[in-house]
Design a protein around this motif. Structure first.
Motif, short mmCIF file in Angstrom:
data_model
loop_
_atom_site.label_atom_id
_atom_site.label_comp_id
_atom_site.label_asym_id
_atom_site.label_seq_id
_atom_site.Cartn_x
_atom_site.Cartn_y
_atom_site.Cartn_z
N THR A 280 0.85 -1.18 0.00
CA THR A 280 0.00 0.00 0.00
C THR A 280 0.89 1.24 0.00
O THR A 280 1.79 1.35 0.83
CB THR A 280 -0.90 0.02 1.26
OG1 THR A 280 -1.73 -1.13 1.24
CG2 THR A 280 -1.77 1.28 1.30
N MET A 281 0.67 2.15 -0.95
CA MET A 281 1.46 3.37 -1.00
C MET A 281 1.10 4.24 0.20
O MET A 281 -0.06 4.59 0.41
CB MET A 281 1.20 4.13 -2.31
CG MET A 281 2.11 5.31 -2.51
SD MET A 281 3.83 4.78 -2.61
CE MET A 281 4.65 6.36 -2.41
N VAL A 282 2.11 4.57 1.01
CA VAL A 282 1.91 5.35 2.23
C VAL A 282 2.73 6.63 2.14
O VAL A 282 3.91 6.61 1.79
CB VAL A 282 2.36 4.54 3.47
CG1 VAL A 282 2.33 5.40 4.72
CG2 VAL A 282 1.47 3.31 3.64
N VAL A 283 2.06 7.75 2.45
CA VAL A 283 2.74 9.04 2.54
C VAL A 283 2.40 9.63 3.90
O VAL A 283 1.23 9.79 4.23
CB VAL A 283 2.32 10.00 1.40
CG1 VAL A 283 3.02 11.34 1.54
CG2 VAL A 283 2.61 9.38 0.04
N LEU A 284 3.44 9.93 4.69
CA LEU A 284 3.26 10.55 6.00
C LEU A 284 4.10 11.82 6.02
O LEU A 284 5.32 11.77 5.88
CB LEU A 284 3.70 9.60 7.11
CG LEU A 284 3.59 10.11 8.55
CD1 LEU A 284 2.15 10.47 8.90
CD2 LEU A 284 4.13 9.09 9.53
N LYS A 285 3.41 12.96 6.13
CA LYS A 285 4.08 14.26 6.06
C LYS A 285 3.72 15.10 7.27
O LYS A 285 2.67 14.92 7.89
CB LYS A 285 3.70 15.02 4.79
CG LYS A 285 4.20 14.36 3.52
CD LYS A 285 3.89 15.19 2.29
CE LYS A 285 4.49 14.53 1.05
NZ LYS A 285 4.35 15.37 -0.14
N LEU B 222 -1.42 11.31 7.32
CA LEU B 222 -1.19 10.01 6.71
C LEU B 222 -2.12 9.85 5.53
O LEU B 222 -3.33 10.06 5.65
CB LEU B 222 -1.46 8.90 7.74
CG LEU B 222 -1.34 7.47 7.22
CD1 LEU B 222 0.11 7.12 6.96
CD2 LEU B 222 -1.94 6.49 8.21
N LYS B 223 -1.54 9.48 4.38
CA LYS B 223 -2.34 9.09 3.21
C LYS B 223 -1.91 7.68 2.86
O LYS B 223 -0.72 7.42 2.64
CB LYS B 223 -2.08 10.03 2.03
CG LYS B 223 -2.69 11.40 2.21
CD LYS B 223 -2.52 12.23 0.94
CE LYS B 223 -3.18 13.59 1.11
NZ LYS B 223 -3.03 14.42 -0.10
N ALA B 224 -2.88 6.76 2.83
CA ALA B 224 -2.60 5.37 2.48
C ALA B 224 -3.77 4.86 1.66
O ALA B 224 -4.89 4.75 2.18
CB ALA B 224 -2.41 4.53 3.74
N GLY B 225 -3.54 4.60 0.40
CA GLY B 225 -4.64 4.23 -0.47
C GLY B 225 -5.64 5.37 -0.50
O GLY B 225 -5.28 6.52 -0.70
N SER B 226 -6.92 5.09 -0.23
CA SER B 226 -7.95 6.14 -0.23
C SER B 226 -8.13 6.74 1.17
O SER B 226 -8.97 7.62 1.36
CB SER B 226 -9.28 5.56 -0.72
OG SER B 226 -9.68 4.50 0.13
N PHE B 227 -7.34 6.27 2.15
CA PHE B 227 -7.46 6.73 3.53
C PHE B 227 -6.60 7.97 3.75
O PHE B 227 -5.45 8.02 3.33
CB PHE B 227 -7.00 5.62 4.48
CG PHE B 227 -6.96 6.02 5.93
CD1 PHE B 227 -8.10 5.97 6.71
CD2 PHE B 227 -5.77 6.43 6.52
CE1 PHE B 227 -8.05 6.33 8.06
CE2 PHE B 227 -5.72 6.80 7.86
CZ PHE B 227 -6.87 6.74 8.62
N THR B 228 -7.19 8.98 4.42
CA THR B 228 -6.42 10.16 4.82
C THR B 228 -6.84 10.54 6.23
O THR B 228 -8.04 10.58 6.54
CB THR B 228 -6.69 11.37 3.89
OG1 THR B 228 -6.35 10.99 2.56
CG2 THR B 228 -5.88 12.58 4.30
N GLU B 229 -5.86 10.80 7.09
CA GLU B 229 -6.16 11.29 8.43
C GLU B 229 -5.03 12.20 8.87
O GLU B 229 -3.87 12.01 8.50
CB GLU B 229 -6.29 10.13 9.43
CG GLU B 229 -6.80 10.59 10.80
CD GLU B 229 -7.14 9.45 11.75
OE1 GLU B 229 -7.39 9.73 12.92
OE2 GLU B 229 -7.15 8.28 11.31
#
Length: 102
Positions: free
Chosen positions: A38-43, A87-94
């Protein structure tokens, strides 16, 4: 970064600990079981929405992950105050807030 395998049913972004912090804090997040690569972006962003740091930007396997955010490693340093981590992972954002106290 550490991964703990467990039966995780949903994406989750945990509150960083410790908070407030100086200079480093740990951010944990989970990826549901069965979702590998799963592509994960944490900024981390300042309150004006400017990107401060990219902590994760790569595919991750399912499980619980943790990453350390060290504010002292940011060029020029970060001032005390509220920052947002997202956090963005797939269609999830929080997103959640963290607080640097110097």
């Amino acid at each position: 970064e550490h991964t703990l395998q467990a039966n995780i049913t949903g994406f989750e972004l945990k509150q960083n600990y410790p908070n407030p912090f100086n200079p480093s804090t740990v951010i944990k997040y989970s990826i549901p079981s069965g979702l590998n690569n799963t592509m994960v972006v944490l900024k981390v962003f300042d309150v004006m929405g400017r990107e401060v740091s990219t902590l994760v930007n790569e595919p991750k396997s399912s499980g619980m992950h943790q990453v350390t955010f060290d504010a002292s490693e940011i060029s020029g340093g970060l001032s005390s105050g509220v920052y947002i981590y997202q956090l963005k992972a797939g269609s999830f954002t929080e997103a959640k807030k963290l607080l640097i106290l110097k």
